[in-house]
Design an enzyme around this catalytic site. Structure first.
Site, PDB file in Angstrom:
ATOM      1  N   GLY A  24     -29.615 -35.505  38.567  1.00 61.99           N
ATOM      2  CA  GLY A  24     -28.453 -34.791  38.047  1.00 61.99           C
ATOM      3  C   GLY A  24     -28.456 -34.833  36.526  1.00 61.99           C
ATOM      4  O   GLY A  24     -29.234 -35.545  35.905  1.00 61.99           O
ATOM      5  N   THR A  46     -36.965 -33.941  30.008  1.00 57.61           N
ATOM      6  CA  THR A  46     -35.903 -34.026  30.998  1.00 57.61           C
ATOM      7  C   THR A  46     -36.025 -35.329  31.765  1.00 57.61           C
ATOM      8  O   THR A  46     -37.127 -35.792  31.996  1.00 57.61           O
ATOM      9  CB  THR A  46     -35.962 -32.840  31.967  1.00 57.61           C
ATOM     10  OG1 THR A  46     -34.872 -32.937  32.865  1.00 57.61           O
ATOM     11  CG2 THR A  46     -37.243 -32.789  32.732  1.00 57.61           C
ATOM     12  N   THR A  69     -29.254 -42.372  41.000  1.00 57.91           N
ATOM     13  CA  THR A  69     -28.750 -41.798  42.249  1.00 57.91           C
ATOM     14  C   THR A  69     -29.855 -41.090  43.030  1.00 57.91           C
ATOM     15  O   THR A  69     -29.564 -40.401  44.012  1.00 57.91           O
ATOM     16  CB  THR A  69     -27.595 -40.812  41.979  1.00 57.91           C
ATOM     17  OG1 THR A  69     -28.035 -39.805  41.066  1.00 57.91           O
ATOM     18  CG2 THR A  69     -26.395 -41.529  41.396  1.00 57.91           C
ATOM     19  N   THR A  95     -16.519 -44.842  39.510  1.00 56.84           N
ATOM     20  CA  THR A  95     -15.468 -45.572  40.219  1.00 56.84           C
ATOM     21  C   THR A  95     -15.849 -45.909  41.651  1.00 56.84           C
ATOM     22  O   THR A  95     -15.126 -46.581  42.354  1.00 56.84           O
ATOM     23  CB  THR A  95     -14.170 -44.741  40.243  1.00 56.84           C
ATOM     24  OG1 THR A  95     -14.438 -43.459  40.822  1.00 56.84           O
ATOM     25  CG2 THR A  95     -13.637 -44.570  38.836  1.00 56.84           C
TER      26      THR A  95
END
Length: 389
Positions: free
Chosen positions: A174, A182, A150, A389
């Site tokens: 995120g 990380t 993203t 979704t």
């Protein structure tokens, strides 16, 4: 620090990128990055108890210190997929190692994306069967684009040290709260560095960079950071190399924090006067992870009381004394003395800038730490309420 256009890539790295259909979005989603000659490697990984199959394979390969590359699959984490998912990851790594002509133990594998779904193995096999090796050139910019999920833009930075070059790519917006590493980050260099020195240097740099960024307090199941050094440019000064590596990794961290899902502002929290580094980082994380501080920054609201609240949450740090603490926004002190009109106006102006700096002086000793994060916005909720979704 040099921008990618100002410096050529490190020697001796080959890169393939392509679309295997991990998601039906038409974007490239498989990247293979390998040194064409033997290399040394250092790597750190998530400590999540739900770590993915890729982490288990890569930890084992990373221990030897001679891994020379990685295959990355984007937009599918292959986590919580059981024995079948583990077999899929092993098959992909074995296939890629065979394609590039190296032992499987010299190849890391990394995945990022949706949790709980297996790879579409028929599509992945079909893609790998089409890969032609060796490839010409090393398009690190294409690799940076390929590993995105993203992310709104690719993350890539470079530097030089002596005759050697360093390039780093990363993804992450995120589910970022570090624990040994990380997100995904891969650094390549043609500097000559032994495995033990490389490991020590990389861990020090990771601690101050990738382990000092937080978006939402959630630790990913797939976090991987690795560096590959093939030595083609010869030896370099150790201190100069560490400084250059730190510059690259810190630039990636700033990109990650400012590109947090839905983020509008980068938050930089610098804690000084702490008892030790651990305390300074703990206080910084308490501030940057506070939803109330994040929303304060998002709204440009001069509510410095939220910073005092976040410091106060470190209730086991009994040597923190409110009477010795000083707090500043953008270098403007707002505590302990209540801001007057002009100071308040300057603070509001700073809070509405792209980068918000919060300074804390604990008045205990001389340890310092800086952490990086972002504000909390309506877009973060929108993105993460419909991620699958």
């Amino acid at each position: 620090m040099q921008q990618p256009s100002e410096v050529s890539w490190p020697q001796g790295f080959a890169i393939h990128t392509g679309h295997a259909g991990l998601q039906d979005d038409g974007r490239d989603d498989v990247a293979i990055l390998v040194s064409t000659v033997p290399a040394t490697c250092a790597a750190v990984f998530t400590r999540s108890r739900f770590a993915g199959a890729s982490i288990a394979l890569s930890r084992e390969a990373g221990r030897a210190g001679n891994a020379r590359g990685v295959v990355v699959l984007a937009r599918n984490a292959n986590v919580a997929t059981g024995a079948a998912g583990a077999a899929d990851a092993a098959e992909i790594r074995d296939r890629v190692a065979s394609i590039v002509g190296i032992p499987a133990g010299e190849l890391l594998i990394a995945s990022t994306g949706v949790i709980g779904r297996r790879y579409p193995m028929a599509a992945v096999r079909q893609h790998l069967d089409s890969v032609k090796w060796p490839v010409e050139g090393s398009d690190f910019a294409a690799a940076a684009r390929t590993i995105m999920t993203t992310d709104t833009h690719p993350k890539l930075h470079t530097a030089r040290v002596g005759e050697a070059r360093i390039v780093g790519i990363a993804k992450g917006v995120g589910m970022i709260e570090p624990d040994m590493a990380t997100m995904l980050a891969f650094v390549c260099t043609d500097a000559e560095i032994g495995p033990e020195q490389l490991d020590r240097t990389f861990r020090r740099v990771v601690d101050r960079t990738f382990n000092s960024v937080s978006i939402d307090t959630d630790t990913s199941t797939s976090d991987t950071a690795a560096i590959f050094a093939n030595g083609l440019a010869g030896p370099v000064d150790a201190e100069a190399f560490e400084e250059a590596l730190s510059q690259v990794c810190l630039a990636l961290v700033r990109d990650i924090a400012s590109d947090g899902e839905g983020a509008g502002r980068l938050i930089v929290v610098e804690v000084r006067g702490a008892r030790d580094d651990a305390q300074a980082r703990r206080v910084g994380k308490s501030i940057v992870n506070s939803p109330l501080v994040k929303t304060m920054v998002h709204g440009g609201d001069p509510n410095w009381g939220r910073v005092t609240m976040a410091i106060g949450k470190c209730q086991d740090d009994l040597d923190i004394d409110a009477d010795r603490v000083r707090i500043a926004f953008g270098g403007i002190e707002v505590y302990p003395d209540e801001p007057d009109g002009p100071v308040l106006a300057a603070m509001v102006s700073h809070l509405r800038s792209d980068e918000v700096r919060i300074g804390v002086e604990l008045g205990i000793a001389d340890a310092t730490w800086t952490v990086y994060g972002c504000d909390l916005t309506e877009d973060y909720v929108r993105l993460n309420s419909s991620y699958t979704t």
